[in-house]
Design a protein around this motif. Structure first.
Motif, short mmCIF file in Angstrom:
data_model
loop_
_atom_site.label_atom_id
_atom_site.label_comp_id
_atom_site.label_asym_id
_atom_site.label_seq_id
_atom_site.Cartn_x
_atom_site.Cartn_y
_atom_site.Cartn_z
N LEU A 64 0.86 -1.17 -0.06
CA LEU A 64 -0.02 0.04 0.13
C LEU A 64 0.80 1.16 0.03
O LEU A 64 0.79 2.34 -0.87
CB LEU A 64 -1.01 0.06 1.14
CG LEU A 64 -1.80 1.32 1.47
CD1 LEU A 64 -2.65 1.32 0.36
CD2 LEU A 64 -2.68 1.18 2.70
N ALA A 65 2.15 1.30 0.66
CA ALA A 65 2.68 2.35 0.91
C ALA A 65 3.58 2.59 -0.56
O ALA A 65 3.69 3.68 -0.86
CB ALA A 65 3.96 2.13 2.05
N GLY A 66 3.73 1.49 -1.22
CA GLY A 66 4.34 1.72 -2.34
C GLY A 66 3.64 2.10 -3.33
O GLY A 66 3.65 3.13 -4.48
N ILE A 67 2.26 1.74 -3.46
CA ILE A 67 1.25 2.45 -4.33
C ILE A 67 0.83 3.82 -4.23
O ILE A 67 0.98 4.48 -5.11
CB ILE A 67 -0.19 1.71 -4.15
CG1 ILE A 67 -0.03 0.08 -4.60
CG2 ILE A 67 -1.27 2.37 -4.94
CD1 ILE A 67 -1.15 -0.58 -4.20
N LEU A 68 1.08 4.26 -2.95
CA LEU A 68 0.67 5.51 -2.44
C LEU A 68 1.86 6.60 -2.68
O LEU A 68 1.77 7.93 -2.63
CB LEU A 68 0.02 5.82 -1.08
CG LEU A 68 -1.22 4.74 -1.08
CD1 LEU A 68 -1.76 5.17 0.36
CD2 LEU A 68 -2.31 5.25 -1.89
N LEU A 69 3.16 5.88 -2.79
CA LEU A 69 4.39 6.97 -2.84
C LEU A 69 4.21 8.02 -3.93
O LEU A 69 4.37 8.74 -3.70
CB LEU A 69 5.68 6.09 -2.79
CG LEU A 69 6.94 6.72 -3.08
CD1 LEU A 69 7.08 7.51 -1.65
CD2 LEU A 69 7.99 5.90 -3.22
N ARG A 70 3.75 7.42 -5.21
CA ARG A 70 3.75 8.30 -6.33
C ARG A 70 2.79 9.64 -5.96
O ARG A 70 3.15 10.74 -6.58
CB ARG A 70 3.23 7.69 -7.62
CG ARG A 70 3.00 8.43 -8.69
CD ARG A 70 2.75 7.60 -9.99
NE ARG A 70 1.39 6.95 -9.76
CZ ARG A 70 0.13 7.66 -9.98
NH1 ARG A 70 0.37 8.74 -10.41
NH2 ARG A 70 -0.65 6.70 -9.96
N PHE A 71 1.80 9.20 -5.23
CA PHE A 71 0.97 10.41 -4.88
C PHE A 71 1.44 11.43 -3.87
O PHE A 71 1.44 12.41 -4.18
CB PHE A 71 -0.46 10.06 -4.42
CG PHE A 71 -1.22 9.18 -5.28
CD1 PHE A 71 -2.23 9.73 -6.33
CD2 PHE A 71 -0.91 7.86 -5.72
CE1 PHE A 71 -3.00 9.05 -7.29
CE2 PHE A 71 -1.63 7.07 -6.73
CZ PHE A 71 -2.83 7.57 -7.37
N GLY A 72 2.25 10.93 -2.92
CA GLY A 72 2.87 11.68 -2.16
C GLY A 72 4.12 12.39 -2.78
O GLY A 72 4.13 13.91 -2.73
N LEU A 73 4.80 11.81 -3.74
CA LEU A 73 5.67 12.55 -4.47
C LEU A 73 5.08 13.63 -5.37
O LEU A 73 6.00 14.80 -5.60
CB LEU A 73 6.57 11.55 -5.09
CG LEU A 73 7.58 10.64 -4.38
CD1 LEU A 73 8.02 9.73 -5.28
CD2 LEU A 73 8.40 11.35 -3.59
N ASP A 74 4.12 13.29 -6.04
CA ASP A 74 3.66 14.16 -6.82
C ASP A 74 3.10 15.35 -6.27
O ASP A 74 2.75 16.55 -6.92
CB ASP A 74 2.36 13.65 -7.75
CG ASP A 74 2.78 12.51 -8.79
OD1 ASP A 74 4.04 12.59 -9.11
OD2 ASP A 74 2.02 11.74 -9.20
N ALA A 75 2.56 15.32 -4.80
CA ALA A 75 2.15 16.56 -4.27
C ALA A 75 3.42 17.57 -4.14
O ALA A 75 2.77 18.83 -4.29
CB ALA A 75 1.80 16.07 -3.00
N PHE A 76 4.34 17.22 -4.04
CA PHE A 76 5.45 18.13 -3.93
C PHE A 76 6.16 18.49 -5.30
O PHE A 76 6.77 19.43 -5.16
CB PHE A 76 6.57 17.60 -2.78
CG PHE A 76 5.71 17.38 -1.57
CD1 PHE A 76 5.53 18.56 -0.85
CD2 PHE A 76 5.43 16.22 -0.97
CE1 PHE A 76 5.01 18.31 0.70
CE2 PHE A 76 4.73 16.06 0.34
CZ PHE A 76 4.70 17.09 0.90
#
Length: 394
Positions: free
Chosen positions: A133-145
């Motif tokens: 789940l963390a791997g799936i969501l990592l891209r979204f966290g990176l895209d925010a910044f």
């Protein structure tokens, strides 16, 4: 025994989380659905009907399952499956495409009724599910910044509001961040509404036609991709969030819904992962037992989107991409942090969890199956090898 339904479970932050989940779902992949339907030879009117069926199917299942289990169970279309259809359906008659949808939904229903999928998921350690789940969501966290370099004032303004509200008004952090983002985007002139009016797209029944070549060449890969890249991460997301919900009924009900809607273009209804994670975060409610209302709210918005068919997708697309990326990433920060904590807290599972996280975050695709599935496979394999007994030294 299920906890009783209470009106006190409803909160403004849950409604906003549900809206953000639907917003992210439509803006991130609605274009792929348009392409998949067009690849099948559907007319613009039929495509609107397909989106109506998908919205109604996701709305009904999200509402029903979340209220029944008092758990934030959000459903979604299979984005990886739709991407496969874009490349596989050109040249396939529309009736045969409907046959593929019915065939794949029938196979998924069989997996749910027999319990095969549930038994498989029960063998996956919780740390590996959390790491995936963390791997799936990592891209979204990176895209925010990463959005800071695209539209600095919009993204930076939203980030600052999020930080201050998380410190002083944590319950309303995402609400106020979204509001400020909309205001800044409007002042910049970055919200572009089309002249299209809201209207209901009447679904059209399409008689299915089954051929062995399309069922084997498209139906089987579509089934595998949907189960591996959508349902498996969806169930793992629930488990990673601490929600122990029986797997087989979820798979069965969503597959049955898709099976009924398939002749009208509802090609798939699955368990959501990324959008569901938005409804499970601490911003929704401090009490995890009351976060199911976010998924209920999302179900309501899905129904609204279904009533107005493709038009609602046009409205969502009016918002700037920077706003979508920033609000999605910020809304998922708490879930990313919690997932990483659960993935790394057990020493015996830590190495396997890190492998799962890295494979999933890599975004690789093998055999038309996405990284989330291969992350699970790699993590389970690593965990099995690391669990082998050591050779005794003389």
């Amino acid at each position: 025994m299920r906890p009783a339904l209470s009106l006190r479970d409803i909160s403004f932050s849950a409604v906003v989380a549900g809206f953000v989940a639907v917003l992210v779902g439509y803006t991130s992949s609605a274009a792929i659905i348009f392409q998949a339907a067009a690849a099948a030879g559907a007319s613009p009117i039929q495509i609107g009907g397909w989106l109506s069926m998908l919205g109604l199917g996701m709305g009904i299942t999200s509402l029903g399952l979340s209220l029944y289990y008092r758990t934030p169970i959000l459903t979604a279309w299979s984005t990886p499956g739709a991407a496969l259809l874009v490349t596989s359906l050109p040249g396939t008659p529309l009736n045969e495409a409907i046959g593929v949808f019915i065939f794949a939904s029938g196979l998924i229903l069989l997996c749910g009724v027999t319990g095969l999928f549930a038994r498989l998921m029960n063998h996956i350690p919780q740390a590996i599910s959390a790491a995936m789940l963390a791997g799936i969501l990592l891209r979204f966290g990176l895209d925010a910044f990463a959005s800071l370099q695209i539209n600095f004032s919009l993204s930076a303004g939203m980030c600052l509001v999020y930080l201050f509200t998380r410190r002083y008004l944590p319950r309303y952090g995402i609400v106020l961040t979204l509001l400020v983002g909309l205001i800044i985007a409007a002042l910049q002139g970055n919200i572009h509404f089309t002249q299209q009016t809201l209207s209901f797209a009447k679904p059209e029944f399409i008689a299915p036609h089954f051929t062995l070549s399309t069922l084997l060449g498209i139906g089987i890969p579509f089934f595998v991709v949907t189960m591996a890249s959508q349902n498996a991460p969806g169930i793992a997301t629930l488990k990673a969030g601490g929600y122990d919900v029986p797997t087989s009924p979820l798979i069965s009900w969503t597959a049955l819904t898709a099976l009924v809607l398939a002749p009208f273009g509802g090609f798939t209804v699955c368990i959501a992962a990324i959008t569901a994670a938005i409804c499970m975060g601490p911003d929704v409610h401090p009490d995890p037992k009351r976060r199911y209302m976010a998924a209920v709210a999302a179900g309501g918005f899905y129904l609204l989107a279904g009533v107005f068919g493709g038009t609602i997708g046009m409205l969502f697309s009016a918002l700037p991409v920077t706003l979508i990326h920033t609000i999605a990433g910020l809304a998922l920060l708490g879930t990313i942090a919690g997932s990483l904590q659960r993935a790394l807290q057990d020493d015996k599972q830590r190495d396997a969890a890190v492998i799962t996280f890295l494979i999933t975050a890599s975004g690789l695709t093998l055999l038309n199956v996405g990284a989330a599935f291969w992350g699970l496979i790699g993590g389970v394999l690593a965990y099995a090898i690391f669990s082998l007994p050591r050779r005794k030294t003389p």
